[in-house]
Design a protein around this motif. Structure first.
Motif, PDB file in Angstrom:
ATOM      1  N   CYS B  34      35.540  39.637  40.820  1.00 41.82           N
ATOM      2  CA  CYS B  34      34.019  39.247  41.509  1.00 41.82           C
ATOM      3  C   CYS B  34      35.008  37.661  41.969  1.00 41.82           C
ATOM      4  CB  CYS B  34      32.958  38.909  40.512  1.00 41.82           C
ATOM      5  SG  CYS B  34      33.050  37.341  39.396  1.00 41.82           S
ATOM      6  N   CYS B  37      37.574  34.552  37.480  1.00 43.88           N
ATOM      7  CA  CYS B  37      38.217  34.164  36.966  1.00 43.88           C
ATOM      8  C   CYS B  37      39.223  33.306  37.878  1.00 43.88           C
ATOM      9  CB  CYS B  37      38.824  35.444  36.297  1.00 43.88           C
ATOM     10  SG  CYS B  37      37.785  36.402  35.066  1.00 43.88           S
ATOM     11  N   CYS B 101      35.511  41.286  32.643  1.00 45.08           N
ATOM     12  CA  CYS B 101      36.082  42.707  32.898  1.00 45.08           C
ATOM     13  C   CYS B 101      37.949  43.387  32.873  1.00 45.08           C
ATOM     14  CB  CYS B 101      36.257  42.760  34.908  1.00 45.08           C
ATOM     15  SG  CYS B 101      34.888  42.009  35.641  1.00 45.08           S
ATOM     16  N   CYS B 131      33.818  34.989  31.389  1.00 47.20           N
ATOM     17  CA  CYS B 131      32.718  35.416  32.103  1.00 47.20           C
ATOM     18  C   CYS B 131      32.305  33.937  32.779  1.00 47.20           C
ATOM     19  CB  CYS B 131      32.106  36.647  32.254  1.00 47.20           C
ATOM     20  SG  CYS B 131      31.266  37.091  33.820  1.00 47.20           S
TER      21      CYS B 131
END
Ligand code: SF4
Lengths: 528, 157
Positions: B34, B37, B101, B131
């Motif tokens: 997304c 990270c 993820c 996350c």
């Protein structure tokens, strides 16, 4: 006031269009017009032109189960009004075709390509009907946002190739770059056509990080949707989750406590600060101005630390909740924020001084990557990129939400539309954000931070716009039972990628990373 | 200065020297994250964390890399580029899956467009939860990977 203005739009329609409107209702600040599919383009074109109303979003829904048809929604934002016009048109039963709006409304381009991929509806007359999201190895006839496509279906790959635009001529050659890049950035493919040094064509091919977020949202209960929204574009977590929560709150006609609105405002501006400082540092880095970059990234780290201090998350995750915010700001938090910001402000001004007096930096940014005002308007570019090209639009002022209508701020603008102008606008926006946080902390009323939101009526639709650090983003939900029936998300980046293809023209390839950085678009937000 | 980073960093420096006798080259691959990270991977190189001083080097090409640091659930559209990047990395190589993820697909798990984690595509040596994971957690993950590398080396000799 708004209601009258919206009704006037209907009354002012030319007779041949007026007769095509099957129903006209005002709901809140939204005028909803229902028309036939063959009249959608002319009605949309009229409102787009007559009210200088840019396209906010365009998307489809699959209503075959209940009404035996697909529907298209075109949402426009008339200039100078805190209001919207939603035009709804159902395709003929069992039909999968509609007349493309793109020849009339240029900015409909990517939306229609998206509708083609995700719903399998054909935009007749679209000038560039190539796939946008789904890949060449995606089989024909599979369309993920159709209701009969299960979330977990993973069709096998088929053979195919993407038809890139071919630019030919003596001495013209192509430079393909990506999807995996040299730096730590998101994946995307850029194909340059170059004649000597200057770029004569750029084609951006995205979709590499498409995760199916809109489809996932359709099976995600509302309460969990906030977490999903935070992960649409990770560095814009607060902006996306605020838009999501506001949409659900609007569906339920819920009033969010004022204190929560102020806290959201503080968080939204903290997010803007760390993002824009990152952008400014990135510009310094790409002009090889290492001192500026090192100082800038240090400031960004300090901003991330402040985020963590206040919320437990460096990226401000889990701040929002439907109905308000999760955690209050204590008096201690307030003091911490104020004292951290005092230091940050001083250090930021030092950084700005350093940058704007560096002739080597100015030499690289001035006249580089120009985007004209006309082009910015034509493509409906949003956010700081648009403002640097002279477009006067900011959702915080024009469609206020959270506590923005109770705070004072300027909307900085530039004229040149080059990397320099974008840098300056971002610098000024950081300054405004500092002041907004000060004001919000000062004016924050006491009281509850969350209200219970329940009874979200299925079949209702609502929308929310938020000015993210990259510009205006949109969430639109058609409510189902306990979860969205359809959730359309439009990140600011979706509007701005095509503008980058324009801005690089005539520039040399080595300036591309710099121009790209000055736009700083999200791939994840774009690809969904 | 961040105490945790300093402590981990010193340990890392020792380990990197022991195992490699030179610095460790890391190639980051975003396989559909997304971008959260990436914010933290980028934070590793700012003046506070400054991982270069511990002998960690983020490199531009997989051909120079000892380790792939992979983020994201591995989207369908990134599966092939990810495999290609892995194949272009000379052995012996390590793979660190960074973030929820990369571990399992995270919040996108089960979607038509993702493959539910890096280990569905590549052999993974270390999983770094979070996350996104904080910079200190990434450093620790790299440290664990180095330990594994050392073990493997020991087994071979
Ligand atoms: S682990 Fe979290 S922060 Fe990292 S890519 Fe996945 S959703 Fe984003």
């Amino acid at each position: 006031m708004t209601v009258e203005k919206l009704r006037l739009i209907v009354e002012e329609l030319p007779p041949e269009l007026y007769s095509k409107v099957r129903s006209a209702k005002v709901r809140g600040n939204d005028l909803r017009l229902v028309t036939g599919i063959d009249d959608l383009a002319s009605l949309a074109k009229h409102i787009h032109g007559a009210y200088q109303a840019p396209l906010v979003t365009m998307h489809a829904t699959d209503d075959r189960a209940a009404e035996d048809c697909f529907k298209l929604y075109v949402i426009l934002s008339p200039k100078g009004m805190d209001a919207f016009v939603t035009i709804i048109a159902a395709l003929e039963p069992r039909s999968q075709r509609f007349v493309s709006l793109t020849p009339q409304i240029n900015e409909a381009d990517w939306y229609e390509r998206e509708v083609q991929d995700m719903f399998g509806l054909e935009a007749i007359g679209h000038p560039d009907p190539r796939p946008l999201v789904l890949y060449d190895d995606w089989p024909q006839g599979e369309h993920p946002l159709r209701k009969d496509f299960p979330l977990d279906r993973r069709p096998p790959r088929v053979k195919g190739e993407y038809p890139f635009t071919k630019v030919e001529g003596e001495g013209v050659y192509e430079i393909p770059v990506g999807p995996v890049h040299a730096g730590v950035i998101e994946p995307g493919h850029f194909r340059f056509s170059v004649a000597g040094e200057p770029i004569i064509n750029l084609e951006v091919r995205l979709g590499y990080v498409h995760k199916g977020i809109e489809k996932i949202s359709e099976s995600t209960p509302y309460w969990r949707g906030t977490h999903l929204a935070e992960r649409i574009s990770g560095d814009n977590s607060v902006a996306h989750s605020t838009a999501y929560c506001q949409t659900v709150e609007a569906l339920a006609s819920a009033e969010v406590p004022e204190r929560a609105e102020y806290i959201r405002t503080v968080m939204l501006e903290l997010e803007r600060i760390y993002n824009l400082i990152g952008d400014i540092s990135g510009i310094a880095l790409d002009t090889a101005f290492s001192v500026g970059a090192a100082n800038g990234y240090l400031l960004r780290e300090k901003a991330l630390n402040l985020n963590e201090c206040l919320t437990g998350s460096r990226l401000l995750r889990s701040v929002n909740v439907i109905g308000g915010v999760r955690k209050d700001l204590s008096a201690n938090d307030r003091e911490k924020t104020l004292s951290a910001l005092v230091r940050l402000k001083l250090e930021f001004e030092d950084l700005v001084d350093l940058m704007v007096t560096s002739t080597s930096l100015l030499d690289r940014v001035e006249t580089t990557g120009r985007l004209s005002t006309e082009m910015a308007i034509r493509l409906n570019v949003v956010g700081p990129v648009a403002r640097a090209s002279g477009v006067d639009r900011d959702v915080r002022r024009d469609h206020p939400y959270a506590a923005y209508d109770r705070l004072n701020f300027l909307v900085p603008r530039g004229t040149a539309g080059d990397v320099n102008a974008r840098t300056r606008v971002k610098i000024d926006e950081v300054r405004e954000s500092f002041s907004l946080i000060d004001q919000a902390l000062d004016g924050m009323p006491s009281g509850p931070i969350r209200t219970v939101v329940e009874n979200i009526p299925a079949g209702e639709m609502a929308m929310s716009l938020v000015e993210s650090p990259r510009g205006e983003l949109v969430h639109w939900i058609l409510a189902g039972k306990e979860r969205p029936y359809r959730h359309k998300i439009r990140d600011a980046s979706f509007c701005n990628w095509l503008a980058m293809e324009e801005a690089v023209l005539g520039n040399i390839v080595p300036d591309f990373p710099l121009i790209n950085k000055s736009f700083n678009l999200s791939y994840s937000g774009n690809d969904l | 200065m961040d105490e945790e980073t300093e402590k981990l960093g010193e340990e890392l420096k020792r380990k990197v020297r022991e195992v490699f006798g030179r610095s460790l080259a890391i190639r980051e691959v975003d396989a559909g994250s997304c971008n959260g990270c990436e914010v933290e991977v980028n934070s590793l190189t700012n003046a506070i964390h400054d991982i270069e001083r511990f002998g960690l080097h983020i490199v531009a090409s997989p051909r120079h890399a000892d380790m792939l640091l992979v983020t994201g659930p591995v989207t369908r559209n990134m599966e092939i580029p990810l495999r290609q990047t892995y194949n272009a990395t000379p052995g012996p190589k390590m793979v660190v899956a960074m973030g929820s993820c990369a571990i399992s697909g995270g919040i996108y798990r089960g979607s038509y467009a993702v493959l539910d984690g890096v280990d569905k595509v590549l052999p993974v040596d270390v999983y770094v939860p979070g996350c996104p994971p904080r910079p200190q957690a990434i450093i620790q993950g790299i440290l664990v990977a180095l330990g594994k590398m050392e073990e493997r080396k020991g087994q071979r000799s």
